[in-house]
Motif scaffolding. Structure first.
Motif, PDB file in Angstrom:
ATOM      1  N   GLU A   1       0.826  -1.204   0.000  1.00  0.00           N
ATOM      2  CA  GLU A   1       0.000   0.000   0.000  1.00  0.00           C
ATOM      3  C   GLU A   1       0.858   1.251   0.000  1.00  0.00           C
ATOM      4  N   LYS A   2       2.070   1.171   0.610  1.00  0.00           N
ATOM      5  CA  LYS A   2       2.948   2.340   0.703  1.00  0.00           C
ATOM      6  C   LYS A   2       4.315   1.971   0.131  1.00  0.00           C
TER       7      LYS A   2
ATOM      8  N   VAL B   1      13.410  22.049  10.606  1.00  0.00           N
ATOM      9  CA  VAL B   1      12.225  21.234  10.857  1.00  0.00           C
ATOM     10  C   VAL B   1      12.187  20.145   9.785  1.00  0.00           C
ATOM     11  N   ASN B   2      12.277  18.892  10.202  1.00  0.00           N
ATOM     12  CA  ASN B   2      12.213  17.763   9.278  1.00  0.00           C
ATOM     13  C   ASN B   2      10.749  17.356   9.094  1.00  0.00           C
ATOM     14  N   ILE B   3      10.323  17.243   7.832  1.00  0.00           N
ATOM     15  CA  ILE B   3       8.919  16.982   7.509  1.00  0.00           C
ATOM     16  C   ILE B   3       8.838  15.703   6.687  1.00  0.00           C
ATOM     17  N   ILE B   4       7.895  14.846   7.043  1.00  0.00           N
ATOM     18  CA  ILE B   4       7.568  13.652   6.257  1.00  0.00           C
ATOM     19  C   ILE B   4       6.075  13.678   6.007  1.00  0.00           C
ATOM     20  N   PHE B   5       5.681  13.674   4.737  1.00  0.00           N
ATOM     21  CA  PHE B   5       4.265  13.619   4.395  1.00  0.00           C
ATOM     22  C   PHE B   5       4.062  12.541   3.341  1.00  0.00           C
ATOM     23  N   THR B   6       2.819  12.128   3.159  1.00  0.00           N
ATOM     24  CA  THR B   6       2.495  11.040   2.237  1.00  0.00           C
ATOM     25  C   THR B   6       1.577  11.565   1.141  1.00  0.00           C
ATOM     26  N   ILE B   7       1.957  11.264  -0.094  1.00  0.00           N
ATOM     27  CA  ILE B   7       1.105  11.572  -1.233  1.00  0.00           C
ATOM     28  C   ILE B   7       0.143  10.395  -1.395  1.00  0.00           C
TER      29      ILE B   7
ATOM     30  N   LYS C   1       2.519   5.387  -8.968  1.00  0.00           N
ATOM     31  CA  LYS C   1       1.940   4.100  -9.344  1.00  0.00           C
ATOM     32  C   LYS C   1       3.005   3.018  -9.289  1.00  0.00           C
ATOM     33  N   GLN C   2       2.581   1.853  -8.841  1.00  0.00           N
ATOM     34  CA  GLN C   2       3.428   0.665  -8.809  1.00  0.00           C
ATOM     35  C   GLN C   2       2.732  -0.419  -9.623  1.00  0.00           C
ATOM     36  N   ARG C   3       3.348  -0.791 -10.767  1.00  0.00           N
ATOM     37  CA  ARG C   3       2.756  -1.742 -11.715  1.00  0.00           C
ATOM     38  C   ARG C   3       1.370  -1.283 -12.162  1.00  0.00           C
ATOM     39  N   GLY C   4       1.245   0.018 -12.378  1.00  0.00           N
ATOM     40  CA  GLY C   4       0.019   0.591 -12.885  1.00  0.00           C
ATOM     41  C   GLY C   4      -1.051   0.855 -11.857  1.00  0.00           C
TER      42      GLY C   4
END
Length: 234
Positions: free
Chosen positions: A120-121, A173-179, A215-218
Motif C-alpha cells: 500500500e505504501k 524542521v524535518n517533515i515527512i508527508f504522504t502523497i 503508481k506501482q505496476r500501474g
C-alpha cells in the motif's frame, strides 16, 4: 751604542718545529687513551644462576577420594499389548515419494496465477511511476522538476513567525508527508526545535496542491516524501 742580538740565541727561531712536535705528542697520547683496553681478571660475573631455597620446595602428597556410587536407574518395563486373534490389525502403508510418470500434466493455459500483492505504501525512490507535481507533466526529468517545484512552493509561502523571531528561535524542521492514492497530502509528521516552527512548517505543507499519485505496476499507491525546512535568523 746599538745592541745586537745573536741569531743563534733567538727563541722564536724554532717555534714551528716545537709546535709540530707538541701536536704529535698530544695526538699520540690521545690515541693511546682512546684505544687503551682493560680486561677483568676473572669471568665469574659472566655466569648467572638461580638459587632456590630447599625449604621452599614442598612435595604435595597424593590423596584419593572415593566418590559415592550413583543410585541405580529404574526403568519402567515396556508395555506389551496383547492383540486378540480375531481382531483386525490395520497395517500402515508407506507410499512412495517418487513421481508417477503416468500422471497427466495440466496444460499451462488452465493454470491460474495469482498476482503478488502490491504494498500500500512505496518509498519515493523505489516507486516505478513517481508522483508528478502540477506543472511537471511534460518535464524530461519529473523527479528533478518535483524537487524544484517543492523548493519554489516553500519559498513562496515561507513566513518567519514574529514570535519565533522575538524568542530567537531557529533551526531545521524535518517533515515527512504522504502523497495519497488520490494525489492529496496526508500523514504529515514534523520534528523541529520548537512547536512554533513546526506549526509554520505544517502550514506551508498544507498549501501543497493536489498531485498526480505515484503508481506501482500501474496501480496507485501511497508514496512518502521527506523534506527539511530551515529557519535561520539574519
Amino acid at each position: 751604542m746599538e745592541l745586537k742580538k745573536n741569531p743563534n740565541l733567538e727563541l722564536k727561531r724554532n717555534n714551528t718545529l716545537y709546535f709540530f712536535i707538541g701536536m704529535t705528542v698530544i695526538l699520540l697520547l690521545t690515541y693511546l687513551a682512546l684505544e687503551w683496553k682493560t680486561y677483568y681478571s676473572t669471568d665469574v660475573w659472566d655466569n648467572a644462576g638461580l638459587k632456590v631455597q630447599d625449604e621452599l620446595i614442598e612435595e604435595v602428597p597424593l590423596t584419593f577420594q572415593k566418590l559415592p556410587t550413583p543410585p541405580p536407574k529404574i526403568q519402567a518395563p515396556p508395555v506389551i499389548e496383547i492383540v486378540e486373534d480375531d481382531k483386525e490389525v490395520v497395517e500402515t502403508v508407506i507410499e512412495s515419494t517418487e513421481s508417477n510418470p503416468d500422471t497427466e500434466i495440466t496444460p499451462l493455459e488452465n493454470i491460474e496465477f495469482e498476482e503478488p500483492e502490491i504494498d500500500e505504501k512505496v518509498f519515493f525512490i523505489n516507486v516505478e511511476d513517481k508522483p508528478i507535481f502540477p506543472g511537471c507533466e511534460n518535464a524530461s526529468d519529473k523527479y528533478l522538476c518535483f524537487q524544484e517545484m517543492m523548493q519554489k512552493h516553500i519559498q513562496k509561502y515561507f513566513r518567519y513567525p514574529e514570535s519565533a523571531q522575538e524568542m530567537g528561535l531557529q533551526g531545521r524542521v524535518n517533515i515527512i508527508f504522504t502523497i495519497q492514492k488520490d494525489g492529496s497530502i496526508g500523514d504529515v509528521q514534523l520534528r523541529g526545535p520548537h512547536e512554533i516552527l513546526e506549526k509554520e512548517a505544517a502550514r506551508i505543507i498544507s498549501k501543497l496542491p493536489k498531485m498526480t499519485p505515484g503508481k506501482q505496476r500501474g496501480t496507485p499507491v501511497k508514496v512518502p516524501f521527506s523534506i527539511p525546512i530551515t529557519f535561520k535568523l539574519q
